[in-house]
Motif scaffolding. Structure first.
Motif: not given
Length: 224
Positions: A1, A3, A22, A74, A93, A98-100, A102, A104
């Protein structure tokens, strides 16, 4: 992921708890060292996206790709302000699904500045000159004065550099001398110990800090 973490403006006083939580989950970080290093644990692996002394944004994102392929799952990309406001979110992006990702959110300097001076920012058009020469700002101001967008009473300009404030004011005055009497809020280094705010005419502004948020509200002109 991956972030993308908005840390707000300044030294961390406006950083959300979610951003801090995070950061604790990430094992590798990327960002611009002048801002990001104050938020990450000492000796953490860090990819410096700065163009001056770092690897730059595009090479830095390539390095993040290599880290992901090497098993790092991470990764935190730290940005000042909010990731979705004139920041790295569109570029990141474009490289990852998108699913990878996150995201904040974080406060932007203009939100904090508006709160400090008591101006509702939904009435302000937002312009950023970070990384831009700003050659079109004077024509933007002329258009705004002659044909203000519906519901907008003023605008916010984010600029940077040791003379970003004076340069912007002088450029506007050269293009449209009648604007010299217009007044604006100049908010320097919001969120830092040395932050300062002044309300003055464009032709009277003094050089301030490294980052400046300029708010012209209701296009008020002071009589000479």
């Amino acid at each position: 992921m991956i972030h993308i973490i908005g840390t707000g403006p300044g030294d961390g006083r406006y950083t959300l708890d979610l951003a801090r939580e995070t950061i604790k989950t990430c094992t590798v970080f990327a960002g611009f060292r002048s801002h990001a290093l104050r938020f990450i644990p000492p000796s953490s692996p860090f990819v410096d996206l700065s163009s001056d002394g770092g690897v730059g944004i595009y090479s830095g994102l390539d390095e993040i790709d290599r880290l992901r392929l090497g098993g790092e799952d991470e990764i935190g990309i730290l940005v000042s302000g909010d990731p979705g406001f004139h920041s790295l979110l569109p570029l990141v992006r474009s490289r990852y699904p998108q699913w990878e990702l996150r995201i904040v959110p974080g406060l932007s300097a203009f939100q904090v500045a508006c709160a400090k001076i008591g101006i509702p920012w939904q009435e302000l058009e937002l312009v950023s000159l970070h990384g831009s020469g700003g050659e079109d700002i004077a024509s933007f101001v002329r258009r705004f004065v002659s044909h203000p967008p519906s519901g907008m009473s003023g605008f916010v300009v984010l600029t940077a550099g040791p003379r970003g404030d004076r340069d912007l004011a002088e450029r506007i005055i050269v293009e449209e001398p009648r604007f010299r009497g217009f007044k604006a809020w100049f908010c320097w280094d919001i969120g830092e110990d040395g932050e300062s705010i002044a309300y003055c005419r464009l032709d009277a502004v003094q050089e301030g800090g490294r980052l400046c948020t300029i708010i012209m509200h209701r296009m008020e002109e002071e009589s000479v």
